[in-house]
Design an enzyme around this catalytic site. Structure first.
Site, mmCIF file in Angstrom:
data_model
loop_
_atom_site.group_PDB
_atom_site.id
_atom_site.type_symbol
_atom_site.label_atom_id
_atom_site.label_comp_id
_atom_site.label_asym_id
_atom_site.label_seq_id
_atom_site.Cartn_x
_atom_site.Cartn_y
_atom_site.Cartn_z
ATOM 1 N N ARG A 24 -92.664 -41.831 7.740
ATOM 2 C CA ARG A 24 -91.783 -40.736 8.145
ATOM 3 C C ARG A 24 -90.317 -41.035 7.808
ATOM 4 N NH1 ARG A 24 -91.748 -36.197 11.912
ATOM 5 N NH2 ARG A 24 -89.964 -36.293 13.325
ATOM 6 N N LEU A 50 -85.831 -31.765 11.100
ATOM 7 C CA LEU A 50 -87.185 -32.266 10.901
ATOM 8 C C LEU A 50 -87.868 -32.189 12.260
ATOM 9 C CD1 LEU A 50 -89.516 -33.910 9.607
ATOM 10 C CD2 LEU A 50 -88.159 -35.973 10.014
ATOM 11 N N SER A 51 -88.982 -31.467 12.348
ATOM 12 C CA SER A 51 -89.654 -31.259 13.629
ATOM 13 C C SER A 51 -90.153 -32.572 14.221
ATOM 14 C CB SER A 51 -90.840 -30.297 13.466
ATOM 15 O OG SER A 51 -90.402 -29.009 13.125
ATOM 16 N N GLN A 52 -90.266 -32.602 15.546
ATOM 17 C CA GLN A 52 -90.802 -33.781 16.217
ATOM 18 C C GLN A 52 -92.244 -34.024 15.757
ATOM 19 O OE1 GLN A 52 -90.823 -31.482 20.188
ATOM 20 N NE2 GLN A 52 -92.220 -33.194 20.578
#
Length: 204
Positions: A24, A50-52
Site C-alpha cells: 500500500r 486514498l480510502s481507508q
C-alpha cells in the site's frame, strides 16, 4: 492491516489476498508512508484521498459478489491507483477513468512498476463512464455523487453491480449497490461512509 480488515468483516479470499500482496505504501508520497497502514483515509493532493483499507476491501467484496462472473470492471476515480490495483490483482480487467490528468499519469506509472498490465486508462469526466467499452460486469465509484448517475447504470451488464457512495459531502452518505436485472435496477444500502464529492469535468 489485512487481519484488521478481516476482523472488520471483509471475507472474500481474493480481496484479502490482493490486499496482502500489494504494498500500500507504493500508492502514497513518502511523507505519508508511516501512516499508510492506519485505519483511516489519507490525502493524495487536490482535495482527494486514498480510502481507508476497510472501505477498499468492502467495496471490492461487494463488487465481486455479483451473480455473474466479474471480469470487466469500470472504476470511476483512479486517484492513487490503489483500488484499481486491488481489482486487477483479483483478476479483473480494469477500465479506470480519472478527471485529473496528473493523477492518471502517476497511477499508471505505479501500476507498470508493479507489473499490473490488465488496467486501461482514460482521462475523462467520470459521470459519462466509458460507453465504448460497455457493458461492464461491475462499476465502482470512488467519490460521492449526490444521486446515482443514470449514464453509469446503463453501462452495466445484466447481473452486474454498481458500487457507489451516494450523498452530499458533510452530510449522510450511504454505500449503495445497484444491480441490473433483466427488467430494471435493484438498490441495496450498506455502510455509512464519508467520501469526497464526485465532480464533473476534466482538469490537467
Amino acid at each position: 492491516m489485512v487481519e484488521r480488515v478481516r476482523q472488520q468483516g471483509v471475507s472474500n479470499p481474493k480481496v484479502l489476498a490482493a490486499m496482502n500482496t500489494l504494498a500500500r505504501e507504493a500508492f502514497v508520497d513518502e511523507a505519508l508512508r508511516m501512516r499508510v497502514y492506519d485505519d483511516c483515509s489519507l490525502p493524495i493532493g487536490q482535495g482527494q484521498t486514498l480510502s481507508q483499507p476497510y472501505i477498499v476491501g468492502r467495496m471490492s467484496e461487494l463488487l465481486l459478489g455479483a451473480s455473474i462472473p466479474v471480469k470487466r470492471v469500470l472504476e470511476i476515480g483512479t486517484g492513487s491507483g490503489y483500488q484499481a490495483a486491488v481489482l486487477a490483482q483479483c483478476g479483473c480487467a480494469v477500465f479506470t477513468i480519472e478527471r485529473i490528468g496528473a493523477f492518471l499519469d502517476v497511477a499508471k506509472a505505479r501500476h507498470r512498476r508493479l507489473g499490473l498490465l490488465n488496467i486501461r486508462y482514460l482521462h475523462r469526466d467520470g459521470f459519462k463512464g466509458w460507453p465504448s467499452q460497455a457493458p461492464f460486469d461491475g462499476i465502482i465509484v470512488t467519490a460521492a455523487p449526490p444521486t446515482i448517475p443514470d449514464e453509469l447504470k446503463v453501462q452495466l451488464a445484466v447481473g452486474g453491480r454498481l458500487i457507489v457512495p451516494v450523498g452530499a459531502q458533510g452530510g449522510a452518505q450511504r454505500l449503495t449497490v445497484i444491480t441490473r436485472t433483466e427488467k430494471d435496477f435493484r438498490s441495496q444500502f450498506f455502510d455509512a461512509v464519508s467520501f469526497v464529492p464526485m465532480l464533473p469535468g476534466e482538469q490537467s
